[in-house]
Design an enzyme around this catalytic site. Structure first.
Site, mmCIF file in Angstrom:
data_model
loop_
_atom_site.group_PDB
_atom_site.id
_atom_site.type_symbol
_atom_site.label_atom_id
_atom_site.label_comp_id
_atom_site.label_asym_id
_atom_site.label_seq_id
_atom_site.Cartn_x
_atom_site.Cartn_y
_atom_site.Cartn_z
ATOM 1 N N GLU A 11 -6.118 5.241 9.644
ATOM 2 C CA GLU A 11 -4.707 5.079 9.982
ATOM 3 C C GLU A 11 -4.378 5.487 11.416
ATOM 4 O O GLU A 11 -3.314 5.147 11.926
ATOM 5 C CB GLU A 11 -3.845 5.882 8.996
ATOM 6 N N ASP A 198 -0.280 -1.975 -2.138
ATOM 7 C CA ASP A 198 -0.380 -2.452 -3.517
ATOM 8 C C ASP A 198 1.019 -2.600 -4.103
ATOM 9 O O ASP A 198 1.958 -1.942 -3.669
ATOM 10 C CB ASP A 198 -1.245 -1.536 -4.389
#
Length: 231
Positions: A11, A198
């Site tokens: 990240e 998701d």
């Protein structure tokens, strides 16, 4: 000085690669990379996963680097049907969904003896992020809403429905509210940025690896644009 926190190396790697004049030091087993990003003075750090790591990281940014704003970037699971994989959520506020002191008369999610249920993100940072996201990520949706944090990876549909109904959250992850709490206690403006990896169903384990790279690309582009605008 802008502090930028990501839970995982993936990240923050692209942000570190874009930095100039970098110096690094390790504190609490975390590497803090200080330098220039898009012309601005920043510290970029991987906190590690979970609320304790995130809170320690934010406190070091406050105590050692004296940051005047904190951006937490990463990925999360959607709790709302209209928020799709790859979309961005900007925190209006954040709370810890696994805090439960109802036995002492507190609402679920509120930390005992704190005056607030949730930690409010900075309105200026929210506005800046929204404008930047629409410019650099025009093909995805950008949403504002409550970010829920807990030391749990939430993949079960029933648990996601409970989180949505109980707290009105937009997405769920494992660090943001702890960073928000540390920022609140230190009087530092903050924003949580989450790209959705998701959906709000049982597909987390299936979708996560496939969409992680795309989600991180979106957050990286956004953070770089924000830093340039803030500078």
């Amino acid at each position: 000085m802008i502090g930028i926190i990501g839970a995982m190396e993936e990240e923050v790697n692209q942000l570190k690669e874009a930095m100039k004049d970098v110096s690094a030091e390790t504190r609490a087993s975390m590497e803090f990379c200080r330098g220039k990003l898009e012309g601005a003075d920043v510290v970029v750090v991987r906190s590690g996963i979970g609320k304790v790591n995130a809170g320690i990281c934010a406190q070091i940014l406050a105590d050692v680097y004296h940051v005047d704003q904190i951006i937490n970037t990463g990925i999360a699971g959607s709790l709302q049907a209209e928020i799709n994989i790859g979309d961005i959520v900007l925190s209006t506020d954040a709370l810890q969904h696994d805090m439960d002191a109802r036995a002492f008369g507190y609402p679920e999610g509120q930390i005992p003896r704190m005056e607030t249920l949730s930690f409010q993100a900075d309105e200026r940072l929210i506005a800046c992020a929204g404008e930047c996201c629409r410019r650099v990520n025009p093909d995805i949706g950008v949403f504002q809403g409550r970010v829920l944090s807990g030391d749990q990876f939430i993949a079960d549909r029933k648990k996601k429905e409970w989180l949505k109904e109980t707290f009105g959250g937009c997405c769920t992850e494992m660090e943001g509210a702890a960073i928000g709490q540390a920022a609140y206690l230190n009087g530092i403006p903050f924003l949580i940025i989450r790209a959705i990896s998701d959906k709000a169903d049982d597909s987390a384990s299936m979708d996560y690896p496939e969409f992680e790279a795309k989600a991180i690309a979106h957050t990286t582009a956004l953070v770089k644009a924000m830093v340039k605008e803030l500078h």
